[in-house]
Design an enzyme around this catalytic site. Structure first.
Site, short mmCIF file in Angstrom:
data_model
loop_
_atom_site.label_atom_id
_atom_site.label_comp_id
_atom_site.label_asym_id
_atom_site.label_seq_id
_atom_site.Cartn_x
_atom_site.Cartn_y
_atom_site.Cartn_z
N ASP A 226 43.48 42.86 39.72
CA ASP A 226 42.44 42.91 40.68
C ASP A 226 43.11 43.00 42.13
O ASP A 226 44.27 42.64 42.17
CB ASP A 226 41.48 41.74 40.28
CG ASP A 226 40.28 41.73 41.22
OD1 ASP A 226 39.74 42.86 41.80
OD2 ASP A 226 39.64 40.77 41.65
N ARG A 294 29.83 48.61 32.31
CA ARG A 294 28.89 47.76 33.00
C ARG A 294 27.31 48.00 32.98
O ARG A 294 26.48 46.94 32.74
CB ARG A 294 28.99 47.85 34.51
CG ARG A 294 30.58 47.66 35.30
CD ARG A 294 30.84 46.06 34.98
NE ARG A 294 30.00 45.31 35.58
CZ ARG A 294 29.82 45.10 36.75
NH1 ARG A 294 30.81 45.11 37.50
NH2 ARG A 294 29.07 44.01 37.31
N1 NVA Z 1 37.95 39.82 43.45
C1 NVA Z 1 36.99 40.89 43.85
C2 NVA Z 1 36.34 41.47 42.84
C3 NVA Z 1 35.67 42.65 43.10
C4 NVA Z 1 34.42 43.03 41.89
C5 NVA Z 1 36.34 40.34 44.98
O1 NVA Z 1 35.54 39.39 44.74
O2 NVA Z 1 36.06 40.83 46.08
N1 CP Z 2 33.75 45.59 39.78
C1 CP Z 2 32.62 45.21 40.65
O1 CP Z 2 31.95 44.41 40.48
O2 CP Z 2 32.38 46.33 41.53
P1 CP Z 2 31.59 46.40 42.81
O3 CP Z 2 31.86 45.41 43.83
O4 CP Z 2 31.58 47.85 43.45
O5 CP Z 2 29.84 45.91 42.18
#
Ligand code: NVA
Ligand code: CP
Length: 306
Positions: A226, A294
């Site tokens: 991530d 999703r």
């Molecule tokens: N770890 C990331 C996930 C985004 C879907 C965030 O919290 O920005």
């Molecule tokens: N993976 C995810 O939650 O993407 P978004 O931040 O675009 O919703």
């Protein structure tokens, strides 16, 4: 994940309840392919209260709600009185009188828990600083579709011990999937989350949090990463890019995995940072299947909760 009345967090779900969500999502996915109508929520209204940006979560929820025959109302918190100091408690009580459920994306887990506590309608976690359960359920559906099983697999997470890593720890340990999280010192998941995962696993599957990404990835069936800089951490970006430079998913690292490994990322991705383009756009990558799933998971959740 979900609160209010008899609704539960991912940690509170039993293994068979997780399987029930996945199986409902699989069924709804096949119905969509057959263009079968399933307007279980006709006449309902669902608020999407977002305090952080979103592409996948917002759009998949809005489309899921439309497919189920209900009406979504997107609420950017900067347009609400919350932005001028109205309390979460009052917001929860007011929204509960208008809508049938609330989907919330916010910062602290406490803020989400507070909204859920004071709401009289179901509240769904669309991401907090600590957890992202809807994402991880979609990931399990993707893993099942690719590997035909959820236990007896090794998942290697490489990078920041953030909301994704923490939710994977809870989810994998519930399903008895081995999970190896590799992260730099100072960026590990919270100790209480690791302890919960160890308790869930009951010694029947592996839960490891280590520094060395190579050890984590060795023989892995799934490699997951991530962003190094989550939403709300923008000021730390420069420092984090230095600390995480040895945690990039690249050709060298993936050469240690099982030859039929899949590469996963919740997106949005930063090519050249946590993953190189050759991997995320390569033949092992399932990131767009994850994104599609999703939609099917949000539908299953809404259907089962409401
Ligand atoms: N770890 C990331 C996930 C985004 C879907 C965030 O919290 O920005
Ligand atoms: N993976 C995810 O939650 O993407 P978004 O931040 O675009 O919703």
């Amino acid at each position: 994940m979900l609160r209010g009345k008899s609704i539960k967090t991912l940690q509170e779900l039993e293994q068979d309840e997780i399987y029930a969500i996945l199986s409902r999502a699989k069924e709804l996915k096949s119905w969509l392919r057959m263009r079968k109508e399933h307007q279980f929520l006709k006449g309902k209204t669902i608020a999407l209260l977002f305090e952080k940006p979103s592409t996948r979560t917002r759009v998949s929820f809005e489309v899921a709600i439309a497919h189920l025959g209900a009406e979504p109302i997107y609420l950017d918190s900067s347009d609400l009185q919350i932005s001028r100091g109205e309390s979460i408690e009052d917001t929860a009580k007011v929204l509960s009188r208008y809508v049938d459920a609330i989907v919330m994306r916010t910062y602290s887990q406490d803020r989400l828990n507070k909204l859920a506590y004071y709401s009289s309608v179901p509240v769904i976690n669309a991401l907090t600083d600590d957890f992202h359960p809807c994402q991880i359920l979609a990931d399990f559906l993707t893993i099942y579709e690719k590997k035909r099983r959820l236990s007896d697999l090794k998942l290697a997470y490489v990078g920041d011990g953030n909301n994704i890593a923490q939710t994977l720890l809870i989810g994998c340990s519930k399903l008895k999937m081995d999970i190896w999280v590799s992260c730099p010192n100072g960026y590990a998941p919270k100790k209480e989350v690791i302890d919960l995962a160890l308790t869930n696993a009951k010694g029947e599957s592996i839960v490891k949090v280590i520094n060395d990404p190579k050890e984590a990835v060795k023989g892995a069936d799934i490699i997951y990463t991530d962003t190094w800089v989550s939403m709300g951490q923008e000021e730390e970006a420069g420092k984090k890019r230095k600390v995480f430079q040895f945690y990039q998913v690249n050709e060298d690292l993936v050469s240690l995995a099982d030859e039929s490994f899949i590469f996963m990322h919740c997106l949005p991705a930063h090519r050249g940072e946590e993953v190189v383009g050759e991997i995320i756009d390569g033949k092992h990558s399932v990131v767009f299947e994850q994104a599609e799933n999703r939609l099917h998971i949000q539908k299953a959740l809404l259907n089962l909760i409401m």
